[in-house]
Every structure is written in structure tokens, then in C-alpha cells.
Motif scaffolding. Structure first.
Motif, PDB file in Angstrom:
ATOM      1  N   ALA A 150       1.604  -7.231  -6.831  1.00  0.00           N
ATOM      2  CA  ALA A 150       1.556  -7.058  -5.372  1.00  0.00           C
ATOM      3  C   ALA A 150       1.968  -5.650  -4.979  1.00  0.00           C
ATOM      4  O   ALA A 150       1.310  -4.998  -4.148  1.00  0.00           O
ATOM      5  CB  ALA A 150       2.458  -8.090  -4.690  1.00  0.00           C
ATOM      6  N   VAL A 151       3.055  -5.172  -5.575  1.00  0.00           N
ATOM      7  CA  VAL A 151       3.504  -3.802  -5.292  1.00  0.00           C
ATOM      8  C   VAL A 151       2.447  -2.800  -5.717  1.00  0.00           C
ATOM      9  O   VAL A 151       2.165  -1.824  -5.007  1.00  0.00           O
ATOM     10  CB  VAL A 151       4.837  -3.514  -6.013  1.00  0.00           C
ATOM     11  N   GLU A 152       1.834  -3.056  -6.865  1.00  0.00           N
ATOM     12  CA  GLU A 152       0.800  -2.142  -7.375  1.00  0.00           C
ATOM     13  C   GLU A 152      -0.370  -2.040  -6.404  1.00  0.00           C
ATOM     14  O   GLU A 152      -0.904  -0.952  -6.168  1.00  0.00           O
ATOM     15  CB  GLU A 152       0.321  -2.648  -8.733  1.00  0.00           C
ATOM     16  N   ARG A 153      -0.754  -3.159  -5.810  1.00  0.00           N
ATOM     17  CA  ARG A 153      -1.911  -3.162  -4.914  1.00  0.00           C
ATOM     18  C   ARG A 153      -1.627  -2.488  -3.577  1.00  0.00           C
ATOM     19  O   ARG A 153      -2.506  -1.880  -2.984  1.00  0.00           O
ATOM     20  CB  ARG A 153      -2.373  -4.605  -4.687  1.00  0.00           C
ATOM     21  N   VAL A 154      -0.400  -2.609  -3.084  1.00  0.00           N
ATOM     22  CA  VAL A 154      -0.090  -2.049  -1.753  1.00  0.00           C
ATOM     23  C   VAL A 154       0.700  -0.752  -1.861  1.00  0.00           C
ATOM     24  O   VAL A 154       1.183  -0.248  -0.845  1.00  0.00           O
ATOM     25  CB  VAL A 154       0.692  -3.078  -0.903  1.00  0.00           C
ATOM     26  N   TYR A 155       0.820  -0.215  -3.068  1.00  0.00           N
ATOM     27  CA  TYR A 155       1.644   0.979  -3.265  1.00  0.00           C
ATOM     28  C   TYR A 155       1.213   2.165  -2.389  1.00  0.00           C
ATOM     29  O   TYR A 155       2.075   2.848  -1.824  1.00  0.00           O
ATOM     30  CB  TYR A 155       1.636   1.379  -4.740  1.00  0.00           C
ATOM     31  N   PRO A 156      -0.073   2.448  -2.242  1.00  0.00           N
ATOM     32  CA  PRO A 156      -0.455   3.550  -1.348  1.00  0.00           C
ATOM     33  C   PRO A 156       0.020   3.340   0.090  1.00  0.00           C
ATOM     34  O   PRO A 156       0.468   4.291   0.742  1.00  0.00           O
ATOM     35  CB  PRO A 156      -1.988   3.551  -1.431  1.00  0.00           C
ATOM     36  N   SER A 157      -0.067   2.113   0.578  1.00  0.00           N
ATOM     37  CA  SER A 157       0.406   1.819   1.940  1.00  0.00           C
ATOM     38  C   SER A 157       1.917   1.970   2.039  1.00  0.00           C
ATOM     39  O   SER A 157       2.439   2.481   3.035  1.00  0.00           O
ATOM     40  CB  SER A 157       0.006   0.394   2.342  1.00  0.00           C
ATOM     41  N   LEU A 158       2.611   1.537   0.995  1.00  0.00           N
ATOM     42  CA  LEU A 158       4.067   1.673   0.988  1.00  0.00           C
ATOM     43  C   LEU A 158       4.483   3.140   1.011  1.00  0.00           C
ATOM     44  O   LEU A 158       5.360   3.530   1.787  1.00  0.00           O
ATOM     45  CB  LEU A 158       4.650   1.001  -0.259  1.00  0.00           C
ATOM     46  N   THR A 159       3.848   3.949   0.168  1.00  0.00           N
ATOM     47  CA  THR A 159       4.235   5.355   0.113  1.00  0.00           C
ATOM     48  C   THR A 159       3.957   6.062   1.434  1.00  0.00           C
ATOM     49  O   THR A 159       4.746   6.897   1.869  1.00  0.00           O
ATOM     50  CB  THR A 159       3.502   6.077  -1.028  1.00  0.00           C
ATOM     51  N   SER A 160       2.845   5.729   2.076  1.00  0.00           N
ATOM     52  CA  SER A 160       2.545   6.327   3.385  1.00  0.00           C
ATOM     53  C   SER A 160       3.603   5.942   4.407  1.00  0.00           C
ATOM     54  O   SER A 160       4.051   6.777   5.201  1.00  0.00           O
ATOM     55  CB  SER A 160       1.158   5.879   3.863  1.00  0.00           C
ATOM     56  N   GLN A 161       4.017   4.675   4.389  1.00  0.00           N
ATOM     57  CA  GLN A 161       5.039   4.217   5.323  1.00  0.00           C
ATOM     58  C   GLN A 161       6.375   4.893   5.048  1.00  0.00           C
ATOM     59  O   GLN A 161       7.106   5.267   5.980  1.00  0.00           O
ATOM     60  CB  GLN A 161       5.195   2.700   5.213  1.00  0.00           C
ATOM     61  N   PHE A 162       6.696   5.093   3.795  1.00  0.00           N
ATOM     62  CA  PHE A 162       7.969   5.720   3.439  1.00  0.00           C
ATOM     63  C   PHE A 162       7.995   7.201   3.829  1.00  0.00           C
ATOM     64  O   PHE A 162       9.032   7.726   4.236  1.00  0.00           O
ATOM     65  CB  PHE A 162       8.234   5.556   1.947  1.00  0.00           C
ATOM     66  N   ILE A 163       6.870   7.865   3.707  1.00  0.00           N
ATOM     67  CA  ILE A 163       6.811   9.270   4.128  1.00  0.00           C
ATOM     68  C   ILE A 163       6.922   9.367   5.641  1.00  0.00           C
ATOM     69  O   ILE A 163       7.583  10.273   6.176  1.00  0.00           O
ATOM     70  CB  ILE A 163       5.521   9.926   3.616  1.00  0.00           C
ATOM     71  N   LEU A 164       6.308   8.430   6.351  1.00  0.00           N
ATOM     72  CA  LEU A 164       6.462   8.391   7.809  1.00  0.00           C
ATOM     73  C   LEU A 164       7.925   8.177   8.190  1.00  0.00           C
ATOM     74  O   LEU A 164       8.413   8.747   9.171  1.00  0.00           O
ATOM     75  CB  LEU A 164       5.597   7.275   8.402  1.00  0.00           C
TER      76      LEU A 164
END
Length: 227
Positions: free
Chosen positions: A143-157
Motif C-alpha cells: 500500500a505504501v509502495e503504491r501511494v508513495y508518490p502522493s505521500l512524498t508530495s504531501q510531505f513536501i507541501l
């Protein structure tokens, strides 16, 4: 226009700005780690059969996602102080940022968990894997692998949004820039430098997340695919 640009007065305070940037990194990194833990636990709890827990998590997510971060920061810093819970600006900043990013992480992780086909879980159970191993290896990691790009974008925001904590005197990059500007009266130069600094921090965080993905997601690395 009779304005003379003077960046040297800004660069003369590079050491103070560097300290502010380092605090921004610390606040952001700690909030990201804690927010990821909070969001993941809430995403797991959201799928439970406990209706009360489900309702509490849903209210938490909706309230946080539909109120301004600045209000949340003020509520933690000034609101808790009014009832006797006095926190330092940095502690209040971490709590507010964690609560905020935790709500967004909940929805992202929930989408990742929902993307796991039930047949994969059934197959793992048929192989005799314990529930803990099934949830860790078959559900959470993919699950983390699949949404990792979304997570990283949110963390940078989140890192960029940490500038809001300057309003409660957390001495991060923006707060330091405000002090330098009040001393030098070089608004354009100060905030131009700060804009470049935040851009550099964004690339720094992206690089760090890329390295984490290479270390954590072995399957993608073997397949030669990119996040």
C-alpha cells in the motif's frame, strides 16, 4: 525606478538563515514521521468494524482537512496555553503539523490499503502467515509502495507549510527571514533568497524520499521501475 538591489546585507546574515533552515528541516522531518504513523494507524482503524472508532477518525479527518493550518497552529499554541498547557513554539509547531499531515496521510493510506485485492490476503492466509505478517507484508508495504508518490508530495507541501509556524515565533526559516528583513529593510532581497532556499529544501526532501524508496521498495528496484 530608483532602487538599488543589495543582497550582501542578506548574505551577511547567512548563519542565522542557515540555523532557521535547519530548524525547518527538523520540524518538518519530525512531523512527517509522526504524521505518517498517525495517518497509517488511522487508516487501519478506519477499516475496522468498530463504528465508534470509525466515526472518530472520520470526524478527525474532515475537521482537519476543512480548517486552515494557521487556525490549527493557533489553537494548539494559544488554545492549549489558555487551559494551562503551555508549550514552546517548536513543540506546538510539531503537534499542529503532525495533526494536520496525519489527516491527509490517513486518506492517502486508506486509498493504498483499499487498492490491495482481497484475494492476495486470502492467499497469504492460506499459506499459514500470521495476521501480523499478512498485514505488514501483504497489505501495508504494498500500500505504501503504491501511494508513495502522493505521500512524498504531501510531505513536501507540509515542509513548505511549516513557514506558517513563524506566526507563533517558531524560529524557522521564514521567522528568521522576517527578523532579517526588519533589520535590513531589504524585503525583496530577503524574500527572494528565502524563496530560493525553500526551493533548495524541496529538492533536498525529494532526493531524500527518492533514496528511501530505493532502499525500501526492493521489488520496484529489481523490476527497474521508478516511483
Amino acid at each position: 525606478m530608483n532602487y538599488t538591489f543589495d543582497f550582501m546585507s542578506v548574505f551577511a546574515n547567512w548563519d542565522r538563515l542557515l540555523v532557521g533552515a535547519w530548524l525547518t528541516v527538523q520540524l518538518s522531518a519530525l512531523s512527517i514521521v509522526l504524521g505518517f504513523v498517525v495517518g497509517t494507524l488511522c487508516a487501519i482503524g478506519y477499516k475496522s468494524n468498530n463504528m465508534f472508532l470509525h466515526a472518530v477518525i472520520k470526524i478527525y479527518v474532515e475537521v482537519i482537512r476543512n480548517t486552515p493550518l494557521l487556525v490549527q497552529v493557533f489553537l494548539v499554541f494559544f488554545g492549549l496555553a489558555s487551559i494551562g498547557w503551555k508549550l514552546t513554539a517548536e513543540m506546538a509547531a510539531v503537534i499542529a503539523l503532525t495533526v494536520n499531515v496525519g489527516a491527509y496521510t490517513t486518506e492517502i493510506m486508506r486509498a493504498g490499503i483499499n487498492s490491495i485485492h482481497p484475494g492476495q490476503i486470502e492467499a497469504a492466509e492460506c499459506l499459514g502467515m500470521s495476521k501480523l505478517h499478512v498485514y505488514w507484508h501483504v497489505v501495508l508495504l504494498p500500500a505504501v509502495e503504491r501511494v508513495y508518490p502522493s505521500l512524498t508530495s504531501q510531505f513536501i507541501l507540509l515542509m513548505l507549510a511549516s513557514s506558517i509556524t513563524s506566526q507563533i515565533s517558531a524560529e524557522e526559516l521564514t521567522a528568521t527571514a522576517n527578523l532579517v528583513q526588519s533589520e535590513t529593510f531589504r524585503s525583496f532581497e530577503v524574500y527572494a533568497v528565502i524563496a530560493v532556499a525553500y526551493l533548495a529544501l524541496s529538492f533536498l526532501f525529494r532526493g531524500a524520499f527518492w533514496l528511501i524508496s530505493k532502499a525500501a521498495f526492493v521489488r520496484k528496484r529489481k523490476l527497474g521501475t521508478n516511483l
